[in-house]
Scaffold this active site. Structure first.
Site, PDB file in Angstrom:
ATOM      1  N   CYS A 243       0.806  -1.259   0.209  1.00 34.09           N
ATOM      2  CA  CYS A 243      -0.130  -0.058  -0.157  1.00 34.09           C
ATOM      3  C   CYS A 243       0.745   1.125   0.258  1.00 34.09           C
ATOM      4  O   CYS A 243       1.889   1.186   0.468  1.00 34.09           O
ATOM      5  CB  CYS A 243      -1.041  -0.007   1.169  1.00 34.09           C
ATOM      6  SG  CYS A 243      -0.375  -0.231   2.792  1.00 34.09           S
ATOM      7  N   TYR A 245       2.197   5.525   0.060  1.00 38.17           N
ATOM      8  CA  TYR A 245       2.372   6.532   1.016  1.00 38.17           C
ATOM      9  C   TYR A 245       0.994   7.600   1.309  1.00 38.17           C
ATOM     10  O   TYR A 245       0.676   8.051   2.157  1.00 38.17           O
ATOM     11  CB  TYR A 245       3.589   7.573   0.632  1.00 38.17           C
ATOM     12  CG  TYR A 245       4.876   6.732   0.883  1.00 38.17           C
ATOM     13  CD1 TYR A 245       5.082   6.325   2.192  1.00 38.17           C
ATOM     14  CD2 TYR A 245       5.823   6.520  -0.019  1.00 38.17           C
ATOM     15  CE1 TYR A 245       6.503   5.821   2.359  1.00 38.17           C
ATOM     16  CE2 TYR A 245       6.922   6.061   0.061  1.00 38.17           C
ATOM     17  CZ  TYR A 245       7.305   5.628   1.297  1.00 38.17           C
ATOM     18  OH  TYR A 245       8.603   5.195   1.730  1.00 38.17           O
ATOM     19  N   THR A 276       2.929  -2.463   4.141  1.00 33.38           N
ATOM     20  CA  THR A 276       3.214  -1.110   4.081  1.00 33.38           C
ATOM     21  C   THR A 276       4.318  -0.518   3.027  1.00 33.38           C
ATOM     22  O   THR A 276       5.012  -1.444   3.000  1.00 33.38           O
ATOM     23  CB  THR A 276       3.211  -0.113   5.431  1.00 33.38           C
ATOM     24  OG1 THR A 276       4.464  -0.490   6.027  1.00 33.38           O
ATOM     25  CG2 THR A 276       2.242  -0.278   6.466  1.00 33.38           C
ATOM     26  N   ASP A 277       4.411   0.708   2.531  1.00 40.08           N
ATOM     27  CA  ASP A 277       5.513   1.368   1.904  1.00 40.08           C
ATOM     28  C   ASP A 277       6.318   1.618   3.068  1.00 40.08           C
ATOM     29  O   ASP A 277       5.648   1.706   4.289  1.00 40.08           O
ATOM     30  CB  ASP A 277       5.005   2.389   1.083  1.00 40.08           C
ATOM     31  CG  ASP A 277       6.362   2.631   0.169  1.00 40.08           C
ATOM     32  OD1 ASP A 277       7.279   2.243   0.543  1.00 40.08           O
ATOM     33  OD2 ASP A 277       6.057   3.266  -0.948  1.00 40.08           O
ATOM     34  N   TRP A 278       7.611   1.877   2.871  1.00 35.78           N
ATOM     35  CA  TRP A 278       8.365   1.956   4.224  1.00 35.78           C
ATOM     36  C   TRP A 278       8.230   3.327   4.897  1.00 35.78           C
ATOM     37  O   TRP A 278       8.301   4.435   4.235  1.00 35.78           O
ATOM     38  CB  TRP A 278      10.101   2.020   3.914  1.00 35.78           C
ATOM     39  CG  TRP A 278      10.541   0.518   3.753  1.00 35.78           C
ATOM     40  CD1 TRP A 278      11.885   0.155   4.105  1.00 35.78           C
ATOM     41  CD2 TRP A 278       9.836  -0.624   3.150  1.00 35.78           C
ATOM     42  NE1 TRP A 278      11.848  -1.354   4.105  1.00 35.78           N
ATOM     43  CE2 TRP A 278      10.855  -1.755   3.496  1.00 35.78           C
ATOM     44  CE3 TRP A 278       8.668  -0.984   2.584  1.00 35.78           C
ATOM     45  CZ2 TRP A 278      10.607  -3.068   2.990  1.00 35.78           C
ATOM     46  CZ3 TRP A 278       8.359  -2.215   2.283  1.00 35.78           C
ATOM     47  CH2 TRP A 278       9.285  -3.377   2.345  1.00 35.78           C
TER      48      TRP A 278
END
Ligand SMILES: *[C@@H]1O[C@H](CO)[C@@H](O)[C@H](O)[C@H]1NC(C)=O
Ligand SMILES: *[C@@H]1O[C@H](CO)[C@@H](O)[C@H](O)[C@H]1NC(C)=O
Ligand SMILES: *[C@@H]1O[C@H](CO)[C@@H](O)[C@H](O)[C@H]1NC(C)=O
Ligand SMILES: *[C@@H]1O[C@H](CO)[C@@H](O)[C@H](O)[C@H]1NC(C)=O
Length: 765
Positions: A243, A245, A276-278
């Site tokens: 997903c 940001y 998640t994205d980082w």
């Protein structure tokens, strides 16, 4: 301005803002269907196809785990706490070795002895499914051989604004082309056990404000444009999704029930896990994002949560207090383990043998195999010939003296990796910057490749590698049989700024005064050949019609074999067949979408992206979507359009997984024709099929619904067959929340670009 009027104008500004807010355009939130409050569980009685055994096995294993273990499966151990950019801890009791998640779509990041592949946008420019698949197979083999479990690839956001920084990682402006790119890439990456991660879900189409802005897209546009590549990834069996940001309709993508539980897990029936994205930001649900459909948090802590993880101990507490049902935690762990099992990663999968943070600690396994040959081939197959007058190309025996002009012709004097994550544009541009890039083991620059070729045929090469020394450029080019001018345009991910470009490009013009360089050379050499290494479209009006500019080669980002791929095109060892995966406009303002500078990024153009907009508005592009020249000539003939099956209604089923139903996607109509190579050299043609729907569908004038890459020997002919499904004709009815097929007459246009109707027919639906 006096204080009173200043105050007045502020009041007016506030008033007009709120008035504006009262009239939120139709694409704002509230337009979607009912929210799904319960996160869909993987369904062990009937998970689609390949998932059944793995999901059941995962359920059994999960039933033996403690809450702490299940939470550990869902929580990265922290940035730089393991060898990869994302790491999940081992659970010895179930023989689970943990997971290594690593960037990125162009090569194994932070590793040595790897290949840097042609960028995603070049893969798309081949319009060749086999080459896209082969690229992914090779890339996947490299990830696996380094011990990576999950490749953070492919990128499948749409090229919306031509300036967007990560466009080059993606597959272009057309959802059908991007969907085919996604499908083949996922198939290739996952073929031998690697997990692919489709990203970024969803509407992460610019770098500017990407960690705060809200992408607001109407439901129909979401389905017909932006969701489609993810649908194809799910169809290909992708096991994880990242997903994004940004927010979607004012809710962060990673805690967004509508897109995660609704679109992805219900409508597409996705059985894998969402990471998640980082360091994503979340503000509404945070830990309770688990209930909104999030399964994993990476890399562990978040910048936005005071460097603690949204999951980890917080998730244990949320489960213990009942805020996240234990059944949801079981489902998260099941999805993560099922992905591991379905890919067979429990069976002799290589252990991680590199260290992202201390390369010296790695085992330096050379994973490149013979991928250099494939990279050279794709580099050439993705090169688009835009202009070729007076028979300038291929270079013939008469060309005995060549000038190479521009920094992009030569190497970076400090080596191809001199800047972190390729955050500079010095020397040949082989790939863009950011997490989607990788370290070059080597990079073949045009000067050395062309010099080697020239030597073998007794030609001479002069060069001037400065972009700004116009005196030297003129001197080098004067009197030569051909002068090649190299210009560039670069972009990348928003955490790095290059020459003032903050990820997204500042503009669409060539960097380093490229227009002046071309005009300088063209002023003294009547056989000036322009080579463009660029992340996407550039505006070429300053010189495209210059009579001395005889040829233009739009090479994109060809990867580590750039110079060799170019040699293959220049001398005709490869007949160009690359096609533009985006429109090249005459003016930046001709495009329908640009970078949104504000919090709300409203996709007001709706369905009218790229050529759909140019067609609707009757704007002449400089070069249309799908365009590209060949050294030979093709003729088309014999169009036939036949329906295979019965009608069976015009409305798709609804319910879980309905958007992947066979009714919607099975072959329905067959289109056949012949392509004849009437020229003197062998070549590859890229026939394209565009459907022109009836007015009642309120759709763009025409949309790509088929293409093929057909090699045809000289003076030979080849039959071409393209199948359309009901989905090819369907539109998303937002009110009814289902795919429907508008009835009426559909035009079928076949040709070599979006503006080339070599054959046309029609069909009544
Ligand atoms: C990759 O290149 C960077 C310089 O841009 C360097 O610091 C790093 O050590 C390289 N990584 C490997 C694995 O070689
Ligand atoms: C002009 O070009 C020739 C080779 O074409 C080179 O030998 C000479 O040094 C150049 N002179 C200048 C002033 O750049
Ligand atoms: C084209 O090149 C020739 C040199 O071959 C030059 O004399 C002429 O001025 C150039 N034409 C233009 C329009 O610059
Ligand atoms: C280009 O210039 C060369 C001399 O450099 C000349 O021989 C040739 O005829 C010119 N070609 C055209 C098409 O002007």
């Amino acid at each position: 301005m006096n204080t009173f009027f200043f105050a007045l104008s502020i009041a007016f500004a506030i008033l007009s803002t709120s008035v504006f807010a009262l009239h939120k355009p139709y694409y704002r939130r509230g337009h979607h269907g009912p929210a799904r409050l319960n996160t869909p569980r993987t369904d062990s009685t009937n998970p689609p196809g390949k998932w059944a055994a793995a999901t059941n096995r995962a359920k059994g294993v999960v039933s033996t785990l403690s809450t702490e273990d299940k939470v550990a499966l869902a929580t990265g151990i922290g940035w730089q706490e393991g060898p990869c950019v994302g790491n999940i801890a081992a659970i010895p009791s179930i023989n689970f070795p943990g997971l290594c998640l690593q960037d990125g779509p162009g090569g194994v990041r932070f590793a040595d002895l790897i290949s840097v592949f042609p960028a995603g946008i070049n893969a798309a420019a081949t319009f060749n499914r086999n080459l896209i698949r082969d690229r992914a197979l090779a890339l996947g083999a490299e990830f696996k051989a380094k011990g990576v479990n999950v490749a953070l690839a492919p990128g499948m956001n749409m090229v919306r604004s031509p300036r967007a920084g990560r466009n080059w990682e993606m597959f272009g402006t057309d959802p059908y082309l991007a969907g085919e790119g996604s499908f083949e890439t996922v198939m290739g990456l996952q073929a031998n056990g690697l997990q692919a991660c489709a990203k970024h879900f969803i509407n992460n189409e610019q770098e500017t404000n990407r960690q705060s802005s809200s992408s607001n897209v109407d439901d129909r546009t979401t389905h017909e444009i932006y969701l489609h590549p993810f649908l194809k990834a799910v169809q290909a069996g992708v096991v994880s999704v990242m997903c994004s940001y940004n927010q979607v309709d004012e809710t962060w993508a990673c805690e967004n029930d509508h897109i995660l539980n609704g679109l992805l897990k219900t409508e597409l029936g996705f059985q894998g896990y969402v990471t998640t994205d980082w360091w994503v930001n979340m503000e509404k649900y945070k830990t309770l994002a688990a209930n909104q459909g999030l399964d994993m948090v990476m890399p562990g802590a978040s910048f936005y949560s005071g460097n603690v993880s949204y999951f980890g101990p917080a998730l244990i507490d949320a489960v213990n207090s009942g805020q996240v049902p234990s059944s949801r935690l079981d489902d998260m762990a099941t999805r993560i383990l099922a992905a591991f099992y379905v890919q067979g990663q429990d069976q002799a999968y290589p252990a991680v043998n590199f260290d992202s943070w201390n390369p010296a600690n790695g085992q330096h396994v050379d994973v490149r195999g013979d991928h250099g040959n494939l990279i050279r081939k794709i580099g050439a197959a993705s090169t688009v010939l835009l202009k070729n007058s007076r028979g300038a190309l291929p270079l013939g025996d008469g060309v005995k003296s060549l000038a190479l002009v521009g920094s992009d012709a030569g190497p970076n004097p400090d080596g191809p990796n001199s800047c972190a994550d390729r955050s500079c544009n010095i020397g040949i541009l082989g790939i863009g910057w950011g997490s989607g890039t990788a370290n070059f083991t080597y990079l073949v620059d045009p000067l050395s490749a062309i010099t080697a070729k020239a030597r073998s045929i007794g030609a001479n090469v002069a060069s001037s590698l400065s972009d700004y020394d116009l005196v030297a450029a003129r001197n080098a080019s004067m009197g030569k049989d051909a002068a090649l001018v190299f210009i560039t345009s670069d972009s990348g991910e928003g955490y790095l700024t290059v020459e003032g470009n903050p990820g997204d490009r500042n503009n669409l013009y060539a960097w380093h005064g490229g227009d002046a360089l071309v005009n300088t050379v063209a002023g003294v050499n009547n056989n000036t050949i322009v080579v463009v290494h660029a992340v996407g479209a550039i505006i070429m009006e300053a010189w495209i019609d210059h009579p001395n500019v005889t040829a233009v080669i739009h090479a994109g980002l060809q990867g580590q074999e750039a110079g060799n791929s170019l040699v293959d095109i220049l001398w005709g060892d490869v007949n160009p067949s690359g096609r533009l995966p985006y429109t090249i406009a005459k003016s930046p303002s001709d495009y329908s979408a640009d970078i949104g500078p504000n919090h709300d990024v409203d996709y007001t153009e709706g369905l009218y992206l790229d050529y759909r907009w140019f067609d609707k508005q009757n704007i002449s592009p400089r070069f249309p979507f799908g365009y590209g020249l060949s050294y030979t000539t093709f003729a088309y003939s014999g169009l036939a359009i036949n329906k295979l099956g019965g009608d069976d209604g015009y409305e798709a089923p609804t319910g879980p997984g309905s958007s992947l139903s066979g009714w919607l996607h099975d072959d329905w109509i067959v289109v056949t024709f012949a392509v004849n190579n009437i020229g003197p050299v062998d070549g590859t043609e890229i026939p394209q099929l565009y459907l022109a729907p009836p007015d009642s569908s309120n759709s763009p004038p025409k949309q790509l619904r088929g293409f093929d890459s057909v090699f045809i020997p000289r003076y030979a002919s080849s039959p071409v067959r393209m199948c359309l499904s009901r989905y090819s004709f369907a539109v998303w009815n937002a009110a009814n929340q289902r795919w429907e097929i508008p009835r009426g007459t559909y035009g079928v246009r076949i040709g070599a670009s979006s503006r080339d109707g070599k054959l046309s027919g029609s069909i009544e639906i």
